[in-house]
Design a protein around this motif. Structure first.
Motif, short mmCIF file in Angstrom:
data_model
loop_
_atom_site.label_atom_id
_atom_site.label_comp_id
_atom_site.label_asym_id
_atom_site.label_seq_id
_atom_site.Cartn_x
_atom_site.Cartn_y
_atom_site.Cartn_z
N VAL A 165 7.04 -30.59 -95.58
CA VAL A 165 7.75 -31.70 -94.96
C VAL A 165 8.80 -31.98 -96.23
O VAL A 165 8.24 -31.97 -97.47
N MET A 175 7.70 -40.33 -92.72
CA MET A 175 6.93 -40.49 -94.13
C MET A 175 6.15 -41.48 -94.31
O MET A 175 5.32 -41.38 -95.24
N ILE A 179 3.04 -38.62 -92.03
CA ILE A 179 2.50 -38.00 -93.27
C ILE A 179 1.12 -38.56 -93.83
O ILE A 179 0.35 -37.69 -94.28
N GLN A 183 -2.32 -36.23 -94.37
CA GLN A 183 -2.81 -36.00 -95.77
C GLN A 183 -4.59 -36.21 -95.76
O GLN A 183 -4.87 -35.73 -96.53
N VAL A 188 -1.06 -31.13 -97.07
CA VAL A 188 0.30 -31.14 -96.63
C VAL A 188 0.99 -31.03 -97.92
O VAL A 188 0.70 -31.81 -99.12
N VAL A 190 4.67 -32.06 -99.82
CA VAL A 190 5.85 -32.80 -99.57
C VAL A 190 6.94 -32.33 -100.62
O VAL A 190 6.64 -32.44 -101.82
#
Length: 348
Positions: A165, A175, A179, A183, A188, A190
């Motif tokens: 992302v 966010m 996310i 996580q 993940v 970022v």
């Protein structure tokens, strides 16, 4: 064929954005067809022409130049300044609140934007020229296999990022809610700064998340094209995305992507983890991608430029005579419609 002057406020880091990069790519393609170069108008830059200087030069034949406007927030002012010359609007986003005279043709980067201008400026020449997606955006993993059927397990083995992302343009929901929960359940990655090689990251990721509807609502304008979800799909990622504005040109939830922010966070998490655990590359069809590669864009731009040159030849000798849909004309049309309904009801 007339020369093209692509008007940009500047080209340094201060103006760096998707619109700037897309405009420079379009100029590079145009240079394969005719003379084309950047002209700045807010700041002077070494090696580049400056708009005010061009307009003051008595020996420049401005009838043989087409000024290409693109910076949405500046277009209204530029159009007024250049009303005596040949101008074109290369429209990325929409919703800036200005109108253009019928004498300014419009080239749009998405069908969504084309529809916007088709309604707002129905008597202007309007064309569709898709943005370029570079050839570097391909599914590199599939090139590690030759022949036969590629299993989802084989694809997954080459992708060590479960969810990718980018913070830029992402919604608060994405966010701050989605996310953090993801996580705790998967790997993940970022992106919170400029990345030089997105191809490599897209080819390492199973899922790419993109949710820009909130961002563009706050900006008050539209997503002009939405290049990154297409780039991710071209690299074999599964994409969960909003489908606002220009994204609706090519995203098709249930067929080549998933709609993000679908009803409930837990439902999003369930769907994303399902794709991660049983990853299979889908992506866009080659026909869709070919529409955004240089050969097709070059062919389309050549046709558009030929028509624009014919139009500006005609415009030099003739005045436009189609009534614009201005406030006065719309009032007359409404009165005419009301009178017609009254006659039909009471004077049959």
């Amino acid at each position: 064929m007339r020369s093209l002057y692509f008007l940009l406020p500047g080209t340094d880091a201060k103006f760096a954005c998707g619109g700037l990069f897309a405009e420079l790519k379009t100029m590079n393609i145009a240079q394969q067809i005719c003379d084309a170069e950047v002209v700045t108008y807010r700041q002077r830059e070494d090696g580049k022409l400056f708009l005010d200087d061009i307009l003051k030069q008595p020996d420049v034949d401005l009838t043989q130049i087409i000024f290409v406007m693109s910076w949405g927030f500046d277009v209204a002012k530029l159009a007024a300044k250049l009303k005596a010359y040949n101008t074109v609007y290369h429209a990325h986003s929409a919703g800036y609140g200005f109108k253009l005279p019928n004498s300014v043709p419009i080239i749009t980067v998405s069908r969504n934007t084309m529809g916007y201008w088709g309604q707002l400026s129905p008597h202007s020449l309007i064309y569709y020229l898709p943005n370029e997606i570079s050839n570097q955006f391909v599914n590199l993993n599939s090139q590690n296999f030759t022949g036969g059927c590629i299993s989802s397990q084989d694809f997954a083995a080459y992708r060590d990022i479960d969810v990718l992302v980018h913070t830029r343009k992402s919604s608060q929901y994405l966010m701050e809610e989605l996310i953090p929960t993801l996580q705790q359940k998967c790997n993940v990655f970022v992106i919170d700064s400029f990345i030089d090689d997105l191809t490599a990251l897209f080819n390492r990721a199973k899922v790419y998340l993109y949710d820009s509807a909130e961002y563009w609502t706050l900006q008050g304008v539209t997503e002009g094209f939405g290049l990154q979800p297409m780039e991710a799909l071209a690299c074999g990622c599964q994409v969960f995305s909003s489908v606002n504005h220009g994204l609706s040109d090519y995203l098709d939830p249930g067929f080549n992507c998933y709609k993000i922010a679908g009803y409930a966070k837990e439902y999003d998490i369930q769907r994303i983890l399902k794709v991660v655990s049983s990853f299979e590359s889908v992506g866009l069809s080659e026909d869709v991608l070919a529409n955004h590669r240089i050969p097709n864009i070059t062919k389309r731009l050549a046709v558009i430029l030929n028509e624009l040159n014919e139009f500006f030849d005609y415009k030099q000798q003739h005045q436009g005579d189609i009534q614009d849909l201005d406030t006065v004309h719309l009032l007359k049309l409404n009165i005419h419609m009301i009178v017609g309904k009254v006659k039909q009801k009471y004077f049959k």
